[in-house]
Every structure is written in structure tokens, then in C-alpha cells.
Scaffold this active site. Sequence first.
Site, PDB file in Angstrom:
ATOM      1  N   CYS A   1      19.396  58.057  22.714  1.00 29.56           N
ATOM      2  CA  CYS A   1      18.672  58.212  23.972  1.00 29.56           C
ATOM      3  C   CYS A   1      18.865  57.017  24.893  1.00 29.56           C
ATOM      4  O   CYS A   1      18.574  55.880  24.505  1.00 29.56           O
ATOM      5  CB  CYS A   1      17.190  58.391  23.658  1.00 29.56           C
TER       6      CYS A   1
ATOM      7  N   TYR B   1      21.472  64.562  33.451  1.00 24.68           N
ATOM      8  CA  TYR B   1      20.689  65.609  32.801  1.00 24.68           C
ATOM      9  C   TYR B   1      20.469  66.799  33.731  1.00 24.68           C
ATOM     10  O   TYR B   1      20.516  67.950  33.308  1.00 24.68           O
ATOM     11  CB  TYR B   1      19.337  65.053  32.354  1.00 24.68           C
TER      12      TYR B   1
END
Length: 324
Positions: free
Chosen positions: A63, A195
Amino acid sequence: MGLLVDGVWRDQWYDTKKSGGSFERSAAKFRNWITADGSAGPSGDAGFAAESGRYHLYVSYACPWAHRALIFRKLKGLEDHIGVSAVHSDMLGDGWTFQTDDHGATGDRLYGLPFARDIYLKADPKFSGRVTVPILWDTERETIVSNESSEIIRMFNSAFDAITGNDDDYWPADLRAAIEPVNDRIYETFNNGVYRAGFATTQEAYDAAVHPLFDTMDWIDDRLSEKRYLMGDRLTEADWRLFTTLVRFDKVYHLHFKCNRKRLIDYPHLWAYTRELFQVPGVAETVNFDHIVRHYHYSHETINPHRIIPINPVIDFAAPHGRA
């Protein structure tokens, strides 16, 4: 990625039908601050004083948001003062797990719990929201201090200076007003933009994300043709917030998220800058490409339904950067 609703786990992806095919990130729910004396920070409650050994950081090596916190923990000499647990790279029906059959996954070093959601439920048994990392945990009060990475790195930047003796400042007062608009553009169009492009479920939503993304990469490359770092001759949080997306770009976002107009290595200034940051002492130790590549391609079944892991390009982040 699932979520908790009144303390009950649901294996439920983001509903892009409600947003016209666009991915909309959920806001962090825990917004307390560690401060040197335990006074209240810009949000949340008081009572979180900087103390060695009191706090624990839960991360995913995959992440980019958690990666920010790992980098600041390294740069600010906090490794002996703030422990770390790393989740498994695969994020499937149970979300982030503490399985350990994966290179670098540690399990939950505090409580031995099976899932990251259990940490949220330990803080609030009726919690509703996404279970995200990083999670900054207070072992004394047994609650989550924060799950907002942009605020965690600012805590790490200064709250523990009297304990570590490390007063390196990546959020200098004289540059804060100039840093904010840079952070805002990079977050909206690049950090989160990859994203928004990758998770888009309509052509219109994808187009709305991917074109500003490359406009920003062009803008940054031009900026770095005249400046060593984003704000001039000093490394700041703006650089590290940018870096964690850059280091993943060619290995993940270019292919997996369809951000493929150009590669990072096609930008001469941006690519050299990324290598320079990668080569800052200690930073390479925070980068786990095995986790990064595995997580994205294996976890996102809606994008890669057969979970095939690509061989990926060979990229030498340790090559001389030539940026004196």
C-alpha cells in the site's frame, strides 16, 4: 476490500454504479494526533503523548499510503520506538489478513489476531467503514490513534524529536503554504488518480482520471528540470508522498491500472528523481516489490479475474541518478 457495518464484516467492493463509474475513496475515520506533550492536535482527542514503545504501526508493504508511514519511521529514527506488523499481500474476501505464509508478512505482533478488521473492532466494536492501512495503534489506551497516512507522517515528523534527537524537518514552517497546493494536486490527480483510473468502470470515468494524471506527470517532470526536489533544494513531505506512487508506477499502475500513455522511465527528470529518493539511506529497505506486484494483480479480481502475475519489466532503481 470489504468493510465493517456496525461491527459486522461484509465482503463488499466499492459501488461505482452510484458514482457514474468513478472510484470514490472513503475518508479516514480515526483522526487523533500524537503530540510531544499529549495535548490535542488539529483534530481528535488529547492524551496521545509521544512515548517510546507505546505505539504500534500496522502496514501493508503493497500500500502506498502505508509506505509513507514506513518511510517516515525510517527517516526519523523511530524504528526502536514504534513497532510494526505487516499484513499479508493478498487482500481477498476477508480483507487484510495477518497470515504469515508470505515473504515479509509478520502476523499481528501485538495480539495475534487473524484479520486487520479485528484491530478496528478492538478500538470500536461497532465500527462502520473500510478497513484500511496504515493503522497507528496506542497500546496504552488500546485504541487507534489514526488511520490517515498524511497525518501520521506529520506526527512522525516532529512529535518524537525529543526522544530520538532527530530533528530533520520534512514539514518546515516556511514552506507549508507552498507545499499544500502541490500536495493537493499530486494527491487528487496522481496518488489517488491511479486508483481512479484503475478502478473506473466506465470509459468516461477512466478518461476523466487518466488525462489529468499524465498532465500532472508532465508538470512534475518540467518542475524537476529546474528544481532538485519539488520545493527546491530541500526534501519535504511532498517528495515522499509522491515517491510511493512513482516507485509503483511501471511495475503496477502502468499495466494493471491502464495508466499507459507513458512509463515513469520515459520521463528523464522524474525517473532520475525517483532513483535519487530510492537511494536515500534506508528507503530501499521499505520497498517490497514482491508484495507490491503480488497484491495488486492477485487481489483485484475485477481487473485481473484469472489472477495471473505478470513478469514485469526489469527496472534498476539503484542505477546512478546523476542528480548532484
